[in-house]
Design a protein around this motif. Structure first.
Motif, PDB file in Angstrom:
ATOM      1  N   VAL A   1     -29.288 -41.335  -3.129  1.00  0.00           N
ATOM      2  CA  VAL A   1     -30.816 -41.790  -3.567  1.00  0.00           C
ATOM      3  C   VAL A   1     -29.499 -43.348  -3.717  1.00  0.00           C
ATOM      4  CG1 VAL A   1     -32.457 -42.764  -4.929  1.00  0.00           C
ATOM      5  CG2 VAL A   1     -31.593 -40.450  -4.832  1.00  0.00           C
ATOM      6  N   LYS A   2     -30.806 -44.278  -2.981  1.00  0.00           N
ATOM      7  CA  LYS A   2     -30.535 -45.721  -3.280  1.00  0.00           C
ATOM      8  C   LYS A   2     -31.639 -46.570  -3.622  1.00  0.00           C
ATOM      9  CE  LYS A   2     -27.111 -45.622   1.189  1.00  0.00           C
ATOM     10  NZ  LYS A   2     -26.209 -45.428   2.515  1.00  0.00           N
ATOM     11  N   THR A   3     -30.701 -47.645  -4.669  1.00  0.00           N
ATOM     12  CA  THR A   3     -32.134 -48.625  -5.454  1.00  0.00           C
ATOM     13  C   THR A   3     -31.856 -49.980  -5.833  1.00  0.00           C
ATOM     14  OG1 THR A   3     -31.549 -47.787  -7.413  1.00  0.00           O
ATOM     15  CG2 THR A   3     -32.856 -46.443  -5.892  1.00  0.00           C
ATOM     16  N   VAL A   4     -32.180 -50.469  -5.974  1.00  0.00           N
ATOM     17  CA  VAL A   4     -32.086 -51.435  -7.560  1.00  0.00           C
ATOM     18  C   VAL A   4     -30.958 -51.535  -8.149  1.00  0.00           C
ATOM     19  CG1 VAL A   4     -32.992 -53.658  -6.251  1.00  0.00           C
ATOM     20  CG2 VAL A   4     -34.296 -52.035  -8.218  1.00  0.00           C
ATOM     21  N   SER A   5     -30.034 -51.565  -8.668  1.00  0.00           N
ATOM     22  CA  SER A   5     -29.384 -51.202  -9.836  1.00  0.00           C
ATOM     23  C   SER A   5     -30.482 -50.257 -11.252  1.00  0.00           C
ATOM     24  CB  SER A   5     -27.937 -51.912 -10.053  1.00  0.00           C
ATOM     25  OG  SER A   5     -28.476 -53.149 -11.717  1.00  0.00           O
TER      26      SER A   5
ATOM     27  N   LEU B   1     -38.104 -31.962  -2.891  1.00  0.00           N
ATOM     28  CA  LEU B   1     -37.558 -33.199  -3.663  1.00  0.00           C
ATOM     29  C   LEU B   1     -37.243 -34.636  -3.504  1.00  0.00           C
ATOM     30  CD1 LEU B   1     -35.279 -32.942  -6.064  1.00  0.00           C
ATOM     31  CD2 LEU B   1     -33.435 -32.653  -3.974  1.00  0.00           C
ATOM     32  N   VAL B   2     -37.232 -34.937  -2.374  1.00  0.00           N
ATOM     33  CA  VAL B   2     -37.021 -35.688  -1.311  1.00  0.00           C
ATOM     34  C   VAL B   2     -38.252 -36.814  -0.840  1.00  0.00           C
ATOM     35  CG1 VAL B   2     -36.330 -37.202   0.448  1.00  0.00           C
ATOM     36  CG2 VAL B   2     -34.670 -35.168   0.025  1.00  0.00           C
TER      37      VAL B   2
ATOM     38  N   GLY C   1     -38.567 -39.606  -4.075  1.00  0.00           N
ATOM     39  CA  GLY C   1     -38.654 -40.754  -2.572  1.00  0.00           C
ATOM     40  C   GLY C   1     -39.504 -41.555  -3.146  1.00  0.00           C
ATOM     41  N   PRO C   2     -40.981 -40.961  -4.099  1.00  0.00           N
ATOM     42  CA  PRO C   2     -41.719 -41.848  -4.991  1.00  0.00           C
ATOM     43  C   PRO C   2     -40.997 -42.980  -5.537  1.00  0.00           C
ATOM     44  CG  PRO C   2     -42.722 -39.903  -4.446  1.00  0.00           C
ATOM     45  CD  PRO C   2     -41.304 -39.953  -4.277  1.00  0.00           C
TER      46      PRO C   2
ATOM     47  N   VAL D   1     -34.455 -42.369  -0.162  1.00  0.00           N
ATOM     48  CA  VAL D   1     -33.735 -41.050  -0.457  1.00  0.00           C
ATOM     49  C   VAL D   1     -32.974 -40.648   0.885  1.00  0.00           C
ATOM     50  CG1 VAL D   1     -33.425 -38.834  -1.139  1.00  0.00           C
ATOM     51  CG2 VAL D   1     -35.287 -40.384  -2.128  1.00  0.00           C
ATOM     52  N   GLU D   2     -31.380 -40.228   0.662  1.00  0.00           N
ATOM     53  CA  GLU D   2     -31.103 -40.256   2.143  1.00  0.00           C
ATOM     54  C   GLU D   2     -30.712 -38.939   1.867  1.00  0.00           C
ATOM     55  OE1 GLU D   2     -28.250 -42.617   3.699  1.00  0.00           O
ATOM     56  OE2 GLU D   2     -29.346 -44.029   3.890  1.00  0.00           O
TER      57      GLU D   2
END
Ligand SMILES: Cc1cc2nc3c(=O)[nH]c(=O)nc-3n(C[C@H](O)[C@H](O)[C@H](O)COP(=O)(O)OP(=O)(O)OC[C@H]3O[C@@H](n4cnc5c(N)ncnc54)[C@H](O)[C@@H]3O)c2cc1C
Length: 400
Positions: free
Chosen positions: A289-293, A336-337, A342-343, A352-353
């Motif tokens: 998962v890549k988000t802001v910190s 899950l994803v 995802g949301p 999400v990958e």
């Protein structure tokens, strides 16, 4: 699939031109360590390997740059640089196989991106062959060269769909005198968030900040009964490190995290090696998962709620969370994803990958890459310019 190994850039261009004329799909191959990253290929074609394209073109040590063909392995590159006291600070799994071309194509970034930046920051020149067999290049061999369209940034992370990258010029860094890990065990998300906020502004300037969860990391925890281990890597001169360690321990204590300690040098090396290899480790299901910190802690808490037995390695200062599940969650990958994580990631401007799953052939665009951002027509228009017949890695990336 037929695998071809051109020995020169001219041979590579000739092969691609031939494939273009015959409309044969092409699959660029580096060290083949990450072919399961992306949707699986569904049509037969030619595998085009960069194995024989591994020459050093120019290594002006004093300029801190290096120009090489992209089939060179990361290990060979690292060994050559280490002889000159230099490094390319990218933490790539399976270094003896993974190639520079594969790293650029996948935009592989590890924990030290926090202090040193990402692949995009290091590629300053690039040469590639487009889907018609035409050689093109961008950037150059000096650090200041920003004229024209920035092909270096465009091709980084393009997953071999816009061109086969044949040569790159990268910036280098000197190897620091020393590096140390300060670790502390933590129990709750609120304390983690306090510590991260402090570390983002810390005058100790860490090169990596990791939040770890799961039994796999217990030998590095001060208190194994606590939920998380926070590991901070400092690099610099001996006096910087001595000062930084003490300052960090004091600042962590002030954030509600007493008991910080420095790992032994053996444990320091072993920990970062394990962290580097974690995305490639065997799990039933691995997602990233890549988000802001600020999104990392909510994502981590959601994952541990879904599966308390999971293992988590998070480049938490950059909001990247990699999760290994030992069993497929009851909801399946899609639940899950697409429905759960995802949301949540979207709330924090992320996505999400799926890095590894038991049945890749069942992956869809949504379960592989999560919610796509940016207008699809723009992605498609760029693709058409570089690969008008859609022959480079067809079906593996985001184009529809
Ligand atoms: C399980 C696993 C998960 C990973 N997950 C991620 C991740 O989420 N994000 C991330 O950034 N990195 C990830 N990596 C790291 C990274 O992808 C690899 O470690 C490495 O960079 C791949 O190098 P390779 O030479 O083995 O590439 P390969 O495995 O040979 O190729 C990987 C991809 O790059 C393309 N490619 C290879 N060489 C070229 C070239 N010269 N020109 C154009 N295209 C090329 C291929 O077509 C393929 O799509 C992961 C690695 C593993 C093992």
């Amino acid at each position: 699939m037929q695998s071809l190994q051109p020995g020169t850039v001219e041979e590579l261009a000739g092969l691609v031109e031939q494939a273009y004329e015959q409309s044969v799909p092409m699959y660029p191959l580096g060290g083949q360590t990450a072919l399961h990253y992306g949707l699986p290929a569904k049509t037969d074609g030619w595998g085009i390997s960069t194995e024989k394209l591994n020459r050093v073109i120019d290594f002006p040590v004093k300029d801190l740059t290096l120009t090489v063909e992209t089939g060179i392995t990361i290990q060979a590159l690292a060994d050559m640089l280490a002889n000159e006291g230099l490094m390319l600070p990218l933490d790539v799994p399976q270094q003896s196989q993974a190639t520079l071309g594969g790293v650029i194509a996948t935009n592989c970034n590890g924990p030290r991106r926090f202090g040193y930046g990402t692949v995009r920051d290091y590629v300053i020149g690039i040469q590639a062959v487009n889907g018609k067999g035409q050689l093109f290049h961008g950037g150059g061999r000096v650090v200041k060269n920003v004229a024209g369209y920035d092909f270096c940034k465009l091709l980084t992370g393009s997953m071999g769909t816009l061109g086969i990258i044949s040569q790159a010029t990268v910036k280098l860094k000197p190897v620091p005198e020393e590096a140390v890990t300060v670790a502390v065990s933590l129990d709750d998300g609120a304390t983690v968030e306090n510590c991260i906020a402090m570390l983002m502004e810390s005058p100790t300037v860490p090169v990596a900040v990791e939040l770890l969860y799961g039994a796999r990391w217990s030998e590095y925890a001060g208190d194994p009964n606590r939920r998380y281990t926070l590991a901070v890597q400092l690099a610099g001169t001996e006096s910087e490190i001595t000062w930084g360690q003490q300052r960090l321990a004091d600042d962590l204590k002030a954030c509600g995290a007493p008991g910080a300690f420095a790992l032994s040098s053996e444990a320091h090396v072993a920990l970062w090696q394990q962290i580097q290899e974690f995305p490639a480790a065997e799990h039933e299901l691995t997602i990233q998962v890549k988000t802001v910190s600020s999104g990392a802690v909510p994502v981590i808490e959601k994952c541990t709620e879904t599966d308390p037995q999971c293992t988590i390695q998070s480049d938490i200062g950059n909001g990247v969370v990699t999760v290994g599940f030992e069993e497929m969650p009851e909801t399946g990958i899609s639940g899950l994803v697409v429905s759960q994580l995802g949301p949540l990631a979207t709330v924090y401007h992320g996505h999400v990958e799926t890095l590894r799953c038991p049945a890749p052939e069942d992956l869809t665009l949504g379960t592989m890459w999560g919610q796509l951002s940016g207008p699809q027509w723009l992605h498609n228009r760029v693709k058409e310019q570089f690969d008008p017949r859609g022959l480079l890695n067809p079906g593996r990336f985001v184009y529809q």
